[in-house]
Design an enzyme around this catalytic site. Structure first.
Site, PDB file in Angstrom:
ATOM      1  CB  SER A   1      22.969  45.626  26.553  1.00 18.06           C
ATOM      2  OG  SER A   1      23.197  44.299  26.177  1.00 18.06           O
TER       3      SER A   1
HETATM    4  N1  SAH Z   1      26.883  41.967  26.791  1.00 16.23           N
HETATM    5  C1  SAH Z   1      26.923  42.820  25.633  1.00 16.23           C
HETATM    6  C2  SAH Z   1      25.751  42.593  24.725  1.00 16.23           C
HETATM    7  C3  SAH Z   1      26.159  41.845  23.528  1.00 16.23           C
HETATM    8  S1  SAH Z   1      24.803  41.436  22.429  1.00 16.23           S
HETATM    9  C4  SAH Z   1      26.989  44.274  26.106  1.00 16.23           C
HETATM   10  O1  SAH Z   1      27.540  44.515  27.130  1.00 16.23           O
HETATM   11  O2  SAH Z   1      26.547  45.168  25.459  1.00 16.23           O
HETATM   12  C5  SAH Z   1      24.694  39.701  22.667  1.00 16.23           C
HETATM   13  C6  SAH Z   1      25.916  38.900  22.348  1.00 16.23           C
HETATM   14  O3  SAH Z   1      25.560  37.523  22.528  1.00 16.23           O
HETATM   15  C7  SAH Z   1      26.425  39.018  20.911  1.00 16.23           C
HETATM   16  O4  SAH Z   1      27.745  39.463  20.934  1.00 16.23           O
HETATM   17  C8  SAH Z   1      26.304  37.598  20.365  1.00 16.23           C
HETATM   18  O5  SAH Z   1      27.354  37.239  19.496  1.00 16.23           O
HETATM   19  C9  SAH Z   1      26.325  36.764  21.631  1.00 16.23           C
HETATM   20  N2  SAH Z   1      25.748  35.422  21.517  1.00 16.23           N
HETATM   21  C10 SAH Z   1      24.620  35.034  20.865  1.00 16.23           C
HETATM   22  N3  SAH Z   1      24.432  33.714  20.999  1.00 16.23           N
HETATM   23  C11 SAH Z   1      25.472  33.240  21.747  1.00 16.23           C
HETATM   24  C12 SAH Z   1      25.851  31.951  22.216  1.00 16.23           C
HETATM   25  N4  SAH Z   1      25.144  30.851  21.951  1.00 16.23           N
HETATM   26  N5  SAH Z   1      26.974  31.842  22.948  1.00 16.23           N
HETATM   27  C13 SAH Z   1      27.743  32.929  23.235  1.00 16.23           C
HETATM   28  N6  SAH Z   1      27.429  34.184  22.824  1.00 16.23           N
HETATM   29  C14 SAH Z   1      26.309  34.331  22.084  1.00 16.23           C
END
Ligand code: SAH
Length: 225
Positions: free
Chosen positions: A70
């Protein structure tokens, strides 16, 4: 040696990080504890080495599997919204994160909560996140490879729930797992238009505030193999 790799050199140095902090301040992030936390977490260790020189730009960056780390502004905004109005000497009890990704947001959240529960549907990302948190000696987290749509019922209620991927509607099960006064920070919308919502539980009611327009990856269903 390890200390040096965290503090960084060149494009990952303290001067580069200071520029990011100034940018976040100018965009309206006022919480000094959150700004300090963003400054001290070495974002460059969460991305591929080839992208390390861009780690302190205020942008999302690819982490593989079509997912992104993010944008720092968004991480700061969501973290500040979760902890706002709580005295800093009293840490909030527990928070649930959905979408652990590479674990960057988890690391930013760690000093503000007694314990962080985090779900991620892509097991390889989750094992990388575990390794990143281990490197930083962050121990107040429990990470699990699971679909986050249903929350984490056995660990509920949570004082905060933070979702890093966007559903089209607020999942009812997440609302049900909020403690009294607890907050759900969640982007809601389709691929081209999403609002970041802050929803606070007040008894059986939920008060909703819009924090801004955002662009997150979609909240998907089921597990990725
Ligand atoms: N928190 C992270 C951002 C990751 S992007 C950071 O610190 O940068 C969003 C994440 O959500 C991805 O890794 C994706 O695989 C996950 N995601 C999407 N749908 C999901 C679900 N239903 N359950 C768990 N994770 C999910």
């Amino acid at each position: 040696m390890i200390e040096q790799s965290f503090s960084g050199i060149g494009m990952t140095s303290s001067r580069t990080r200071e520029r990011l902090i100034q940018r976040l301040k100018s965009q309206g992030i006022a919480n000094t504890e959150v700004l300090e936390r963003i400054r001290s977490v070495p974002r460059h260790i969460f991305v591929d080495e080839a992208l390390a020189s861009r780690a302190y730009e205020d942008t999302a960056l690819p982490i593989g599997f079509g997912q992104t780390i993010s944008q720092p502004y968004i991480v700061a905004l969501m973290t500040a919204a979760l902890i706002e109005d709580h005295p800093s000497e009293k840490r909030l009890d527990r928070v649930l994160e959905i979408g652990c990704g590479c674990g960057y947001q988890t690391a930013v959240l760690s000093p503000f909560f007694c314990h962080i529960y985090s779900l991620e549907r892509i097991p390889i990302l989750l094992s990388r996140a575990r390794e990143h948190l281990r490197q930083l000696k962050i121990t107040n987290t429990t990470l699990r490879a699971a679909d986050g749509w249903g929350g984490w019922k056995s660990e509920a209620p949570f004082q905060g729930i933070i979702v890093a991927a966007a559903p089209e509607d607020v999942p009812e099960k997440l609302l049900a797992q909020l403690a009294e006064g607890g907050r759900l920070i969640i982007p809601v919308g389709n691929r081209s238009w999403q609002n970041l919502l802050c929803i606070t539980r007040e008894g059986q009611d939920f008060r909703q505030e819009i924090l801004g327009k955002v662009k997150f990856v979609p909240l998907l269903g089921g597990m990725e193999n």
